[in-house]
Scaffold this motif. Structure first.
Motif, PDB file in Angstrom:
ATOM      1  N   GLU B  27       0.858  -1.028   0.122  1.00 20.24           N
ATOM      2  CA  GLU B  27      -0.139   0.003   0.028  1.00 20.24           C
ATOM      3  C   GLU B  27       0.594   1.391   0.045  1.00 20.24           C
ATOM      4  N   THR B  28       1.877   1.184   0.921  1.00 23.24           N
ATOM      5  CA  THR B  28       2.926   2.383   0.834  1.00 23.24           C
ATOM      6  C   THR B  28       3.461   2.635  -0.508  1.00 23.24           C
ATOM      7  N   ARG B  29       3.883   1.458  -0.964  1.00 19.77           N
ATOM      8  CA  ARG B  29       4.495   1.550  -2.574  1.00 19.77           C
ATOM      9  C   ARG B  29       3.585   2.232  -3.630  1.00 19.77           C
ATOM     10  N   GLU B  30       2.247   1.893  -3.242  1.00 19.77           N
ATOM     11  CA  GLU B  30       1.110   2.529  -4.305  1.00 19.77           C
ATOM     12  C   GLU B  30       1.000   4.146  -4.079  1.00 19.77           C
ATOM     13  N   ARG B  31       0.947   4.285  -2.494  1.00 15.33           N
ATOM     14  CA  ARG B  31       0.884   5.796  -2.232  1.00 15.33           C
ATOM     15  C   ARG B  31       2.074   6.475  -2.711  1.00 15.33           C
ATOM     16  N   ILE B  32       3.046   5.890  -2.782  1.00 20.87           N
ATOM     17  CA  ILE B  32       4.230   6.816  -3.275  1.00 20.87           C
ATOM     18  C   ILE B  32       4.026   6.875  -4.487  1.00 20.87           C
ATOM     19  N   LEU B  33       3.738   5.915  -5.241  1.00 19.97           N
ATOM     20  CA  LEU B  33       3.521   6.324  -6.734  1.00 19.97           C
ATOM     21  C   LEU B  33       2.765   7.221  -7.288  1.00 19.97           C
ATOM     22  N   ASP B  34       1.560   6.986  -6.484  1.00 14.43           N
ATOM     23  CA  ASP B  34       0.570   8.274  -6.679  1.00 14.43           C
ATOM     24  C   ASP B  34       1.203   9.541  -6.450  1.00 14.43           C
ATOM     25  N   ALA B  35       1.681   9.813  -5.393  1.00 14.30           N
ATOM     26  CA  ALA B  35       2.041  11.042  -5.149  1.00 14.30           C
ATOM     27  C   ALA B  35       3.243  11.487  -6.123  1.00 14.30           C
ATOM     28  N   ALA B  36       4.032  10.612  -6.531  1.00 13.32           N
ATOM     29  CA  ALA B  36       5.328  10.863  -7.577  1.00 13.32           C
ATOM     30  C   ALA B  36       4.509  11.137  -8.796  1.00 13.32           C
ATOM     31  N   LEU B  37       3.658  10.620  -9.190  1.00 14.67           N
ATOM     32  CA  LEU B  37       3.180  10.723 -10.499  1.00 14.67           C
ATOM     33  C   LEU B  37       2.523  12.203 -10.562  1.00 14.67           C
ATOM     34  N   ALA B  38       1.865  12.776  -9.470  1.00 15.04           N
ATOM     35  CA  ALA B  38       1.150  14.040  -9.173  1.00 15.04           C
ATOM     36  C   ALA B  38       2.390  15.163  -9.433  1.00 15.04           C
ATOM     37  N   SER B  39       3.562  14.717  -8.640  1.00  6.10           N
ATOM     38  CA  SER B  39       4.559  15.866  -8.499  1.00  6.10           C
ATOM     39  C   SER B  39       5.301  16.079  -9.933  1.00  6.10           C
ATOM     40  N   PHE B  40       5.684  14.617 -10.436  1.00  5.21           N
ATOM     41  CA  PHE B  40       6.318  14.667 -11.586  1.00  5.21           C
ATOM     42  C   PHE B  40       5.611  15.251 -12.718  1.00  5.21           C
ATOM     43  N   GLY B  41       4.408  15.195 -12.578  1.00  4.37           N
ATOM     44  CA  GLY B  41       3.555  15.531 -13.616  1.00  4.37           C
ATOM     45  C   GLY B  41       3.209  17.092 -13.741  1.00  4.37           C
ATOM     46  N   THR B  42       3.125  17.486 -12.416  1.00  6.36           N
ATOM     47  CA  THR B  42       2.888  19.058 -12.434  1.00  6.36           C
ATOM     48  C   THR B  42       4.508  19.935 -12.375  1.00  6.36           C
ATOM     49  N   ILE B  43       4.847  19.833 -11.170  1.00  9.12           N
ATOM     50  CA  ILE B  43       6.238  20.694 -11.139  1.00  9.12           C
ATOM     51  C   ILE B  43       7.497  19.859 -11.688  1.00  9.12           C
ATOM     52  N   GLY B  44       7.423  18.840 -12.205  1.00 12.10           N
ATOM     53  CA  GLY B  44       8.467  18.165 -13.066  1.00 12.10           C
ATOM     54  C   GLY B  44       9.358  17.379 -12.251  1.00 12.10           C
ATOM     55  N   TYR B  45      10.185  16.650 -12.857  1.00 15.28           N
ATOM     56  CA  TYR B  45      11.221  15.754 -12.279  1.00 15.28           C
ATOM     57  C   TYR B  45      12.225  16.482 -11.334  1.00 15.28           C
ATOM     58  N   ASP B  46      12.899  17.515 -12.097  1.00 16.13           N
ATOM     59  CA  ASP B  46      13.960  18.198 -11.442  1.00 16.13           C
ATOM     60  C   ASP B  46      13.177  19.045 -10.255  1.00 16.13           C
ATOM     61  N   GLY B  47      12.020  19.569 -10.270  1.00 14.56           N
ATOM     62  CA  GLY B  47      11.306  20.392  -9.314  1.00 14.56           C
ATOM     63  C   GLY B  47      10.769  19.592  -8.152  1.00 14.56           C
ATOM     64  N   THR B  48      10.877  18.315  -8.208  1.00 17.73           N
ATOM     65  CA  THR B  48      10.349  17.266  -7.199  1.00 17.73           C
ATOM     66  C   THR B  48      11.527  17.122  -6.069  1.00 17.73           C
ATOM     67  N   SER B  49      11.312  17.359  -4.962  1.00 20.04           N
ATOM     68  CA  SER B  49      12.229  16.983  -4.059  1.00 20.04           C
ATOM     69  C   SER B  49      11.728  15.697  -3.288  1.00 20.04           C
TER      70      SER B  49
END
Lengths: 220, 220
Positions: B27-49
């Motif tokens: 479940e944790t893995r899925e939640r991480i993926l969800d959040a990462a998708l949202a972040s990468f898709g909006t503020i970008g890869y470099d912009g994500t910390s």
DNA sequence: CCCTCTTTCTACCAGATGGTCAGGGGACTT
DNA sequence: AAGTCCCCTGACCATCTGGTAGAAAGAGGG
């Protein structure tokens, strides 16, 4: 906001911008803007480091900060100049003699010409028109007036019955995103191993014109 | 690469992916993926910390690194899962009974449905299909086979005379960039103060279908 | 109860980043 | 020759970055 009296005046104002443009450092400033445009437009704002940018120019990072105060300031300056370039291209057409549908067609061709000559500019537009981009409001400020003017013109044409009545803003945004999408498309083509040719660009342009004609031409 | 025997098999393989999927941390893995998708898709890869990402999830950054080894690994996982989602949607259509032009239309509708339901996914595509993106090859690996299959199918249709003969790859890329461009368009709309409606999406879809019909339909 | 495996955490690190501060040097003015 | 302004730079810094090492906390099996 005071409305400029003539188109020519607007062109001049837009070209000059707000920055000081004389002095010995003017050339340095321009070189910095060129490199920044290339970097922001390809690897993005966050991906760009001031050190690398300066290194590529053979200067120190502090020189960049001297001229543009902060990284954000640099992005703002790049956006302003790019928007000014676009404005010049478009206002030249608006000052021309084409009317009605011919004018729409001339505008589209003009934008595509800029896109071909300065592909980096399209990359910047894509980078900037992004949810979290710090320069989104800046872009809106720089391009907004022109968009408003275009919209007003279209609505006048509609009132006069020379254009089919539709949502002008929607059509404009649609056209805008088509042009910006071109940058993406070219990159994807390149990633797929195909060197982008004139043909793909021409196809897109034809497609956009067909869409605009279908939306706007009262005779169809 | 071994060709999968049936479509169903491909769907199953694609859905599961390579990661371990049982255990308490799933479940944790899925939640991480969800959040990462949202972040990468909006503020970008470099912009994500990673720190921010973890903070938003109420966990520590090291937990992310435990599951996905490195930031790049995380991006890879996000791309893989997203590509799998798209693959599922498309393969369902391909396994259906629609033929010829109906099948093309069903595919387009399917992609647009995904785009509407998961706008973040489109943002990720835009982020990833960018010159310097570290995940470009990954995306190519995940989506490439499907594209190749689509291209092969189109060429078979052309050979059989059920489709007008054109450059299949070019048409596919054109369609792809139209869909991705939709993400940009929606954002620009929002920046302009307009809440994007069904209407804009429908317009784009109609436009794309018209383009495809003009390119492919042998009867026109 | 101990052992092992999984998951998560605290503590820490080396490198890079954007930005500050003070100074050096050239050109033009007086 | 002195002062002044513009342009550029070296040294330095606080902060944040992705990533490593090691241990605590459970859970489950023997």
């Amino acid at each position: 906001m005071a409305e400029p009296t003539t188109l020519r005046e607007t062109v001049r104002d837009t070209v000059r911008g707000a920055g000081r443009s004389s002095g010995r450092g003017a050339e340095t400033r321009e070189r910095i803007l060129d490199a920044a445009l290339a970097s922001f437009g390809t690897i993005g704002y966050d991906g760009t480091s001031l050190d690398d940018l300066a290194g590529g120019l053979g200067i120190r990072k502090q020189t960049i900060l001297y001229h543009y105060v902060s990284k954000r300031g640099l992005l703002g300056a790049v956006v302003d100049r790019s928007a000014a370039d676009l404005n010049v291209a478009l206002l030249e057409v608006l000052a021309g003699e084409a009317t009605d549908w011919e004018r729409v067609e001339a505008l589209v061709r003009s934008v595509f010409r800029v896109a071909l000559e300065q592909p980096l500019l399209m990359g910047l537009l894509r980078e900037v028109s992004r949810p979290g981009s710090p320069a989104a409001p800046r872009l809106k400020g720089a391009m907004g007036p022109l968009m408003d003017r275009a919209q007003a013109w279209m609505e006048r044409e509609m009132d006069a019955g020379r254009m089919r009545r539709t949502d002008a803003q929607l059509v404009l945004i649609s056209a805008y995103s088509t042009v910006v999408g071109l940058a993406t498309e070219i990159e994807v083509l390149r990633a797929a191993g195909l060197e982008p040719t004139m043909r793909t660009v021409a196809t897109r342009r034809r497609e956009l014109l067909r869409f605009l004609r279908a939306s706007l031409d009262p005779l169809r």
